[in-house]
Design a protein around this motif. Sequence first.
Motif, PDB file in Angstrom:
ATOM      1  N   PHE A 171       0.764  -1.089  -0.183  1.00 42.49           N
ATOM      2  CA  PHE A 171      -0.140  -0.045  -0.037  1.00 42.49           C
ATOM      3  C   PHE A 171       0.987   1.195  -0.078  1.00 42.49           C
ATOM      4  O   PHE A 171       1.905   1.147   0.642  1.00 42.49           O
ATOM      5  CB  PHE A 171      -0.724  -0.057   1.408  1.00 42.49           C
ATOM      6  N   ASP A 172       0.382   2.266  -0.840  1.00 41.28           N
ATOM      7  CA  ASP A 172       0.776   3.769  -0.791  1.00 41.28           C
ATOM      8  C   ASP A 172       0.044   4.281   0.291  1.00 41.28           C
ATOM      9  O   ASP A 172      -1.267   4.376  -0.069  1.00 41.28           O
ATOM     10  CB  ASP A 172       1.099   4.347  -1.903  1.00 41.28           C
ATOM     11  N   LEU A 173       0.543   5.136   1.212  1.00 38.45           N
ATOM     12  CA  LEU A 173      -0.172   5.894   2.189  1.00 38.45           C
ATOM     13  C   LEU A 173       0.355   7.319   2.118  1.00 38.45           C
ATOM     14  O   LEU A 173       1.552   7.612   1.859  1.00 38.45           O
ATOM     15  CB  LEU A 173      -0.120   5.504   3.594  1.00 38.45           C
ATOM     16  N   ILE A 174      -0.318   8.457   2.392  1.00 33.96           N
ATOM     17  CA  ILE A 174       0.184   9.713   2.575  1.00 33.96           C
ATOM     18  C   ILE A 174      -0.316  10.156   4.046  1.00 33.96           C
ATOM     19  O   ILE A 174      -1.482   9.831   4.546  1.00 33.96           O
ATOM     20  CB  ILE A 174      -0.455  10.584   1.429  1.00 33.96           C
ATOM     21  N   TYR A 175       0.722  10.800   4.835  1.00 26.41           N
ATOM     22  CA  TYR A 175       0.380  11.343   6.158  1.00 26.41           C
ATOM     23  C   TYR A 175       0.660  12.888   6.166  1.00 26.41           C
ATOM     24  O   TYR A 175       1.085  13.503   5.195  1.00 26.41           O
ATOM     25  CB  TYR A 175       1.049  10.717   7.324  1.00 26.41           C
ATOM     26  N   ALA A 176       0.329  13.396   7.428  1.00 25.46           N
ATOM     27  CA  ALA A 176       0.645  14.876   7.326  1.00 25.46           C
ATOM     28  C   ALA A 176      -0.430  15.695   6.525  1.00 25.46           C
ATOM     29  O   ALA A 176       0.046  16.886   6.060  1.00 25.46           O
ATOM     30  CB  ALA A 176       1.938  15.324   7.192  1.00 25.46           C
ATOM     31  N   SER A 180       4.428   2.037   1.919  1.00 23.77           N
ATOM     32  CA  SER A 180       5.133   3.162   1.771  1.00 23.77           C
ATOM     33  C   SER A 180       4.486   4.239   2.116  1.00 23.77           C
ATOM     34  O   SER A 180       2.954   4.601   1.796  1.00 23.77           O
ATOM     35  CB  SER A 180       5.266   3.312   0.161  1.00 23.77           C
ATOM     36  N   ALA A 181       5.010   5.139   3.065  1.00 26.17           N
ATOM     37  CA  ALA A 181       4.171   6.293   3.835  1.00 26.17           C
ATOM     38  C   ALA A 181       5.080   7.288   3.567  1.00 26.17           C
ATOM     39  O   ALA A 181       6.058   7.619   4.005  1.00 26.17           O
ATOM     40  CB  ALA A 181       4.138   5.709   5.239  1.00 26.17           C
ATOM     41  N   TYR A 182       4.547   8.265   2.839  1.00 31.70           N
ATOM     42  CA  TYR A 182       4.943   9.573   2.444  1.00 31.70           C
ATOM     43  C   TYR A 182       4.242  10.945   2.968  1.00 31.70           C
ATOM     44  O   TYR A 182       2.972  10.904   3.253  1.00 31.70           O
ATOM     45  CB  TYR A 182       4.858   9.758   0.860  1.00 31.70           C
ATOM     46  N   SER A 183       5.026  11.704   3.792  1.00 34.64           N
ATOM     47  CA  SER A 183       4.394  12.774   4.189  1.00 34.64           C
ATOM     48  C   SER A 183       3.861  13.818   2.916  1.00 34.64           C
ATOM     49  O   SER A 183       4.583  13.972   1.897  1.00 34.64           O
ATOM     50  CB  SER A 183       5.482  13.659   4.904  1.00 34.64           C
ATOM     51  N   LEU A 184       3.020  14.388   3.047  1.00 36.33           N
ATOM     52  CA  LEU A 184       2.362  15.282   2.001  1.00 36.33           C
ATOM     53  C   LEU A 184       3.192  16.522   1.933  1.00 36.33           C
ATOM     54  O   LEU A 184       3.505  17.156   2.717  1.00 36.33           O
ATOM     55  CB  LEU A 184       0.762  15.946   2.359  1.00 36.33           C
ATOM     56  N   SER A 217       4.245  16.067  11.804  1.00 39.46           N
ATOM     57  CA  SER A 217       4.652  15.189  10.784  1.00 39.46           C
ATOM     58  C   SER A 217       5.932  14.497  11.320  1.00 39.46           C
ATOM     59  O   SER A 217       6.035  13.123  10.952  1.00 39.46           O
ATOM     60  CB  SER A 217       5.277  16.227   9.505  1.00 39.46           C
ATOM     61  N   PHE A 218       6.740  14.975  11.995  1.00 38.95           N
ATOM     62  CA  PHE A 218       7.902  14.177  12.454  1.00 38.95           C
ATOM     63  C   PHE A 218       7.515  12.997  13.382  1.00 38.95           C
ATOM     64  O   PHE A 218       7.808  11.723  13.433  1.00 38.95           O
ATOM     65  CB  PHE A 218       8.836  14.932  13.288  1.00 38.95           C
ATOM     66  N   ARG A 219       6.322  13.094  14.211  1.00 37.15           N
ATOM     67  CA  ARG A 219       5.946  12.282  15.240  1.00 37.15           C
ATOM     68  C   ARG A 219       5.108  11.216  14.375  1.00 37.15           C
ATOM     69  O   ARG A 219       5.075  10.059  14.793  1.00 37.15           O
ATOM     70  CB  ARG A 219       4.870  12.892  16.188  1.00 37.15           C
TER      71      ARG A 219
END
Length: 369
Positions: free
Chosen positions: A160-165, A190-194, A215-217
């Motif tokens: 899965f690709d996910l986006i956070y922040a 895969s987890a990417y910050s927006l 975002s860092f947390r």
Amino acid sequence: MKIRPYQNLYIHVPFCNGKCAYCAFYSEPEVKQEAVDAWLCRLELDAKQYAPQSVPLNTVYLGGGTPTAIPPESLERIFKIIGTYFTLAENAEISTECNPESLTEEKAAVLGRCVNRVSMGVQSFNPKFRSLIGRRGGGAGTVERALDLLRSNGIANIGFDLIYALPEQTLDDWVRELETSLGYMPRHISAYSLIIEDGTELAARDFPPEDNELSFRMWQTAQDFLGAHGMPRYEISNYAAEKYECRHNQNVWHGETYLGLGPGACSFDGAVRRTEVPSLARWLKGDAAEQDIIEERKRLSEIFIMGLRTVRGWKKSEFSQFSVLSWREMWSKIIEKQISDGMLKESPDCISPTEKGLAFWNDLAEAYF
């Protein structure tokens, strides 16, 4: 630096069923069969031209765009082109990106015959956040259906690709995304910050500045949560069960050569990086690719720092394939300072980033230029 044969293949499928609000990658926001056919014809011409410059391919990766946006017959033709002109290494990894809402029974059957790894663009299971970033599809139900289609066609290696922040997203919201993801038993996340890129729809909206501390947390939470469930981080933004790391990306990060076909695709032959024009119309007309030619020391710096995106970093035996000088002989003062600053760690045979080095990789990398 010496030019080497291509070891990996990337194909950019530039078609989508619309443009997501955050997306800065080149794509055509509509699937027109005439354009798909023209793209396939040019793809075949380029494959025929460049395949003699390749060795048996370690990996193949279809990205986009959305590879599964095109009709199943067109999707299958891509793999026929690959099979006609290229040789695959034994146990080659063959990956494709896939949006769950664009997957049909016919397309899943094609993938079952042709690939052994799928990266699914989920981004968020939460309808509120999916709407905010302009993501189409029905969230969890659509993902369940897509997973059933892929698994029933023999594909077990699914990520899965996910986006956070995301704007208004809390840490609890992000934990729920991770919990939901693990419920579907992916092998890779895969987890990417927006990042709100200029020229995207999100850039035109009046969002508050990113909360860097939050975002860092979230980044740390992904490492702790996924690691505790058997999916440790292996690169800044990537997590996988044992032996399910993306080999294509690992190869690229560690200096292997790759051929990129399609508009906007990038190639690297060991010395020169070449990027095709990010326009289907111009690419079909034959506009020249952009050549990135830099001095050998800068290219070695580029290769070295990309390997330091990964948790394992570099082995001496790996880096010696590209340079007669060791990393100590090239960057001893920089490395000493970064070890002292807690950014790097070194053993007799390896060098790798610490958690701090991964978190502040941009700062770490900048020192080598």
